[in-house]
Design a protein around this motif. Structure first.
Motif, PDB file in Angstrom:
ATOM      1  N   PRO A 124     -12.762  11.923  -3.566  1.00 40.56           N
ATOM      2  CA  PRO A 124     -14.134  11.468  -3.333  1.00 40.56           C
ATOM      3  C   PRO A 124     -14.670  10.543  -4.421  1.00 40.56           C
ATOM      4  CG  PRO A 124     -14.110  13.772  -4.004  1.00 40.56           C
ATOM      5  CD  PRO A 124     -12.686  13.384  -3.753  1.00 40.56           C
ATOM      6  N   ASP A 125     -14.002  10.496  -5.574  1.00 37.19           N
ATOM      7  CA  ASP A 125     -14.466   9.647  -6.670  1.00 37.19           C
ATOM      8  C   ASP A 125     -13.887   8.234  -6.617  1.00 37.19           C
ATOM      9  OD1 ASP A 125     -15.976  11.722  -7.816  1.00 37.19           O
ATOM     10  OD2 ASP A 125     -14.197  12.523  -8.818  1.00 37.19           O
ATOM     11  N   LEU A 126     -13.002   7.971  -5.653  1.00 37.67           N
ATOM     12  CA  LEU A 126     -12.396   6.647  -5.553  1.00 37.67           C
ATOM     13  C   LEU A 126     -13.411   5.667  -4.967  1.00 37.67           C
ATOM     14  CD1 LEU A 126     -10.006   4.722  -5.771  1.00 37.67           C
ATOM     15  CD2 LEU A 126      -9.228   5.538  -3.523  1.00 37.67           C
ATOM     16  N   ALA A 127     -13.800   4.696  -5.771  1.00 37.70           N
ATOM     17  CA  ALA A 127     -14.825   3.737  -5.363  1.00 37.70           C
ATOM     18  C   ALA A 127     -14.210   2.362  -5.110  1.00 37.70           C
ATOM     19  CB  ALA A 127     -15.903   3.628  -6.448  1.00 37.70           C
ATOM     20  N   PHE A 128     -14.845   1.601  -4.248  1.00 36.21           N
ATOM     21  CA  PHE A 128     -14.458   0.210  -4.020  1.00 36.21           C
ATOM     22  C   PHE A 128     -14.900  -0.631  -5.225  1.00 36.21           C
ATOM     23  CE2 PHE A 128     -15.585   1.719   0.400  1.00 36.21           C
ATOM     24  CZ  PHE A 128     -14.280   1.818   0.858  1.00 36.21           C
ATOM     25  N   PRO A 129     -14.186  -1.724  -5.515  1.00 34.35           N
ATOM     26  CA  PRO A 129     -12.918  -2.146  -4.921  1.00 34.35           C
ATOM     27  C   PRO A 129     -11.739  -1.520  -5.663  1.00 34.35           C
ATOM     28  CG  PRO A 129     -13.686  -3.820  -6.435  1.00 34.35           C
ATOM     29  CD  PRO A 129     -14.713  -2.718  -6.463  1.00 34.35           C
ATOM     30  N   TYR A 130     -10.612  -1.378  -4.979  1.00 35.17           N
ATOM     31  CA  TYR A 130      -9.400  -0.916  -5.637  1.00 35.17           C
ATOM     32  C   TYR A 130      -8.200  -1.706  -5.148  1.00 35.17           C
ATOM     33  CZ  TYR A 130      -9.337   2.171  -1.446  1.00 35.17           C
ATOM     34  OH  TYR A 130      -9.386   2.689  -0.162  1.00 35.17           O
ATOM     35  N   LEU A 131      -7.180  -1.784  -6.006  1.00 38.14           N
ATOM     36  CA  LEU A 131      -5.950  -2.474  -5.638  1.00 38.14           C
ATOM     37  C   LEU A 131      -5.037  -1.477  -4.953  1.00 38.14           C
ATOM     38  CD1 LEU A 131      -4.183  -5.033  -5.724  1.00 38.14           C
ATOM     39  CD2 LEU A 131      -3.197  -4.162  -7.851  1.00 38.14           C
ATOM     40  N   LEU A 132      -4.626  -1.808  -3.750  1.00 36.73           N
ATOM     41  CA  LEU A 132      -3.803  -0.913  -2.943  1.00 36.73           C
ATOM     42  C   LEU A 132      -2.421  -1.489  -2.731  1.00 36.73           C
ATOM     43  CD1 LEU A 132      -3.408   1.498  -0.897  1.00 36.73           C
ATOM     44  CD2 LEU A 132      -4.222  -0.098   0.859  1.00 36.73           C
ATOM     45  N   LEU A 133      -1.402  -0.704  -3.050  1.00 37.50           N
ATOM     46  CA  LEU A 133      -0.038  -0.994  -2.625  1.00 37.50           C
ATOM     47  C   LEU A 133       0.204  -0.181  -1.363  1.00 37.50           C
ATOM     48  CD1 LEU A 133       2.831  -2.145  -2.910  1.00 37.50           C
ATOM     49  CD2 LEU A 133       3.372  -0.193  -4.389  1.00 37.50           C
ATOM     50  N   LEU A 134       0.236  -0.845  -0.228  1.00 30.50           N
ATOM     51  CA  LEU A 134       0.472  -0.187   1.051  1.00 30.50           C
ATOM     52  C   LEU A 134       1.946  -0.379   1.385  1.00 30.50           C
ATOM     53  CD1 LEU A 134      -1.801  -0.571   4.223  1.00 30.50           C
ATOM     54  CD2 LEU A 134       0.580   0.139   4.263  1.00 30.50           C
ATOM     55  N   VAL A 135       2.692   0.695   1.307  1.00 32.75           N
ATOM     56  CA  VAL A 135       4.146   0.577   1.413  1.00 32.75           C
ATOM     57  C   VAL A 135       4.662   1.631   2.387  1.00 32.75           C
ATOM     58  CG1 VAL A 135       4.423   1.972  -0.688  1.00 32.75           C
ATOM     59  CG2 VAL A 135       6.280   0.464   0.046  1.00 32.75           C
ATOM     60  N   SER A 136       5.212   1.144   3.512  1.00 35.40           N
ATOM     61  CA  SER A 136       5.632   2.052   4.581  1.00 35.40           C
ATOM     62  C   SER A 136       6.877   1.517   5.267  1.00 35.40           C
ATOM     63  CB  SER A 136       4.494   2.204   5.600  1.00 35.40           C
ATOM     64  OG  SER A 136       4.269   0.982   6.278  1.00 35.40           O
ATOM     65  N   GLY A 137       7.221   2.126   6.407  1.00 38.51           N
ATOM     66  CA  GLY A 137       8.400   1.688   7.135  1.00 38.51           C
ATOM     67  C   GLY A 137       8.264   0.313   7.738  1.00 38.51           C
ATOM     68  N   GLY A 138       7.054  -0.075   8.094  1.00 39.85           N
ATOM     69  CA  GLY A 138       6.851  -1.359   8.741  1.00 39.85           C
ATOM     70  C   GLY A 138       6.110  -2.384   7.918  1.00 39.85           C
ATOM     71  N   HIS A 139       5.503  -1.967   6.804  1.00 41.98           N
ATOM     72  CA  HIS A 139       4.668  -2.878   6.037  1.00 41.98           C
ATOM     73  C   HIS A 139       4.865  -2.683   4.540  1.00 41.98           C
ATOM     74  CE1 HIS A 139       2.719  -2.649   9.978  1.00 41.98           C
ATOM     75  NE2 HIS A 139       2.330  -3.874   9.740  1.00 41.98           N
ATOM     76  N   CYS A 140       4.716  -3.759   3.809  1.00 37.24           N
ATOM     77  CA  CYS A 140       4.734  -3.701   2.352  1.00 37.24           C
ATOM     78  C   CYS A 140       3.806  -4.807   1.878  1.00 37.24           C
ATOM     79  CB  CYS A 140       6.145  -3.894   1.811  1.00 37.24           C
ATOM     80  SG  CYS A 140       6.254  -3.624   0.024  1.00 37.24           S
ATOM     81  N   GLN A 141       2.635  -4.441   1.392  1.00 34.43           N
ATOM     82  CA  GLN A 141       1.669  -5.445   0.983  1.00 34.43           C
ATOM     83  C   GLN A 141       0.756  -4.912  -0.105  1.00 34.43           C
ATOM     84  OE1 GLN A 141      -1.526  -5.716   4.422  1.00 34.43           O
ATOM     85  NE2 GLN A 141       0.516  -5.565   5.338  1.00 34.43           N
ATOM     86  N   LEU A 142       0.153  -5.848  -0.810  1.00 35.03           N
ATOM     87  CA  LEU A 142      -0.834  -5.542  -1.828  1.00 35.03           C
ATOM     88  C   LEU A 142      -2.176  -6.069  -1.346  1.00 35.03           C
ATOM     89  CD1 LEU A 142       1.425  -6.458  -4.819  1.00 35.03           C
ATOM     90  CD2 LEU A 142       0.162  -4.296  -4.696  1.00 35.03           C
TER      91      LEU A 142
END
Length: 341
Positions: A124-142
Motif C-alpha cells: 500500500p505504500d508504493l506510490a506513483f511514479p515507479y520504474l517497472l520491469l514487466l517480465v513474463s512469458g510473452g512480454h519483457c519491457q521497462l
C-alpha cells in the motif's frame, strides 16, 4: 468497493474478489499444466476449451468463499487482452454476461496493466511514479508507471521475451513444463560459469531487450554440457541482460519512487536478488509482489479493476477482445518484431 476479477488470457483460469482497501476475499485458480505438458508448451485450442469448462464453477466458488453474491459486487473486471485470443474471449464474454445480468459496470482490463498495478495490491505504500520491469512469458519491457492508465514505455523486447526463453531452454534440456521453475531448480545445482553464453544487447546504447540469440546459443551448447550447468549459465545470462537494461532505464526514470518487478519471471529468486541489489545501488526501494501474485491470477485483474473503477474508468459491453494491446500505444516502434511492445 468490491470487484470480481476474471483471468483467462493464457493457461490459467481464475476468479477473485478484491476490495478497494486491498483485501483479497477469495481467489480461485485452475491450472492446465497436465493438459499442456505432453506438448512442451501451451496449445491455444486446448487452453480455450479448458477455460470454458471451469470458469463458471470458479466464479461460483469464489463468491461462496467470500460469502458474497453477485449483487454485492460493485463491478466486473475481466481481462480483455493481450493474450491467446480464444482464452481472452472466454473470460471477457463471461464478464460481459455477468455484468449485463447483474446490472453492474464492466471493466475491460489490459492483462499487462494487471501485472503493472499488482505490486500496489501487495504494498500500500508504493506510490506513483515507479520504474517497472514487466517480465513474463510473452512480454519483457521497462515502463515508467505514472498512474492508472498512464504508462511510458522505455524499453521492450525486439524479439522474444525472457519467460519464453526460459520455457524454450527447459524444453531443450528436457526439464519439463512449466519451464521457468524447472530451469530455476536445475540452475541451483549447476555452475553459472560453465557454459559461455551471450548477453544480447548488454552494454548497447539501444534500450531494448533481445533473447532470441540466447535461446539459439543454448540449443547449440546444450549437447556438450551438463543440463544443470546449462540452466545455471542461461539463468545468469538472463539476469545480466535484465540488470544491464534496467540500469540504463534508471537513468531516464527521474522521480521514480521505487524499482518494481512484476510478471511470471519476477518469481525467479536470482532475478529478484539482482534487482534488489540494483535498487540499493541507486538508493531506491525495491518492490516485488509475492510469488503467487507474479504469475497469471485474477486478484491482479480485480485490483486493476478497482484502481480503474476508482478513477471513473469503465467500459461498454461491446468492448472487443484484443490479442495485442500495448500499454503505451504512443511508444516509438522498435526494430524486429515490435508487436510485443
Amino acid at each position: 468497493m468490491l470487484i470480481l476479477g476474471l483471468e483467462s488470457s493464457c493457461d490459467e483460469t481464475a476468479a477473485a474478489l478484491v476490495t478497494g482497501d486491498r483485501q483479497v476475499l477469495a481467489h480461485r485458480l485452475a491450472g492446465q499444466e497436465a493438459a499442456h505438458r505432453p506438448y512442451g508448451g501451451v496449445v491455444p485450442e486446448i487452453a480455450a476449451r479448458a477455460h470454458v469448462e471451469v470458469l463458471q464453477p470458479l466464479v461460483e466458488a469464489a463468491l461462496a468463499d467470500a460469502g458474497k453474491t453477485l449483487a454485492d459486487v460493485d463491478a466486473i473486471a475481466a481481462t480483455a487482452g493481450p493474450g491467446l485470443i480464444g482464452g481472452v474471449l472466454v473470460g471477457l464474454v463471461t464478464g460481459k454476461a455477468l455484468a449485463h445480468a447483474a446490472g453492474k459496470p464492466l471493466i475491460a482490463v489490459n492483462h499487462l496493466e494487471g501485472h503493472a498495478l499488482s505490486p500496489r495490491l501487495a504494498d500500500p505504500d508504493l506510490a506513483f511514479p515507479y520504474l517497472l520491469l514487466l517480465v513474463s512469458g510473452g512480454h519483457c519491457q521497462l515502463l515508467l508507471v505514472e498512474g492508472v492508465a498512464r504508462y511510458r514505455r522505455l524499453a521492450t523486447t525486439i524479439d522474444d521475451a525472457a519467460g519464453e526463453a526460459f520455457d524454450k531452454t527447459a524444453k531443450i534440456l528436457g526439464l519439463g513444463f512449466p519451464g521457468g521453475p524447472a530451469v530455476e531448480r536445475a540452475a541451483a545445482e549447476g555452475d553459472a560459469r560453465a557454459v559461455p553464453l551471450p548477453r544480447p544487447l548488454k552494454g548497447s546504447p539501444e534500450p531494448h531487450f533481445s533473447f532470441a540469440g540466447l535461446k539459439a546459443a543454448v540449443a547449440r551448447m546444450a549437447p556438450g554440457h551438463a543440463a544443470a550447468d546449462v540452466a545455471a549459465s542461461f539463468q545468469q545470462a538472463v539476469v545480466d541482460c535484465l540488470i544491464d537494461r534496467t540500469r540504463r532505464a534508471l537513468d531516464k526514470a527521474d522521480g521514480a519512487t521505487a524499482l518494481v518487478v512484476a510478471g511470471g519471471v519476477a518469481a525467479n529468486g536470482a532475478v529478484r536478488a539482482a534487482l534488489q541489489a540494483l535498487a540499493a545501488e541507486h538508493g531506491l526501494r525495491f518492490v516485488a509482489p509475492p510469488g503467487w501474485l507474479c504469475t497469471d491470477n485474477a486478484a491482479m485483474i480485480a485490483w486493476a479493476g478497482a484502481e480503474r473503477f476508482a478513477a471513473g474508468l469503465t467500459d461498454p459491453l461491446d468492448t472487443a477482445a484484443r490479442a495485442r494491446w500495448p500499454l503505451d500505444p504512443d511508444a516509438e516502434k522498435v526494430r524486429g518484431a515490435g508487436v510485443k511492445a
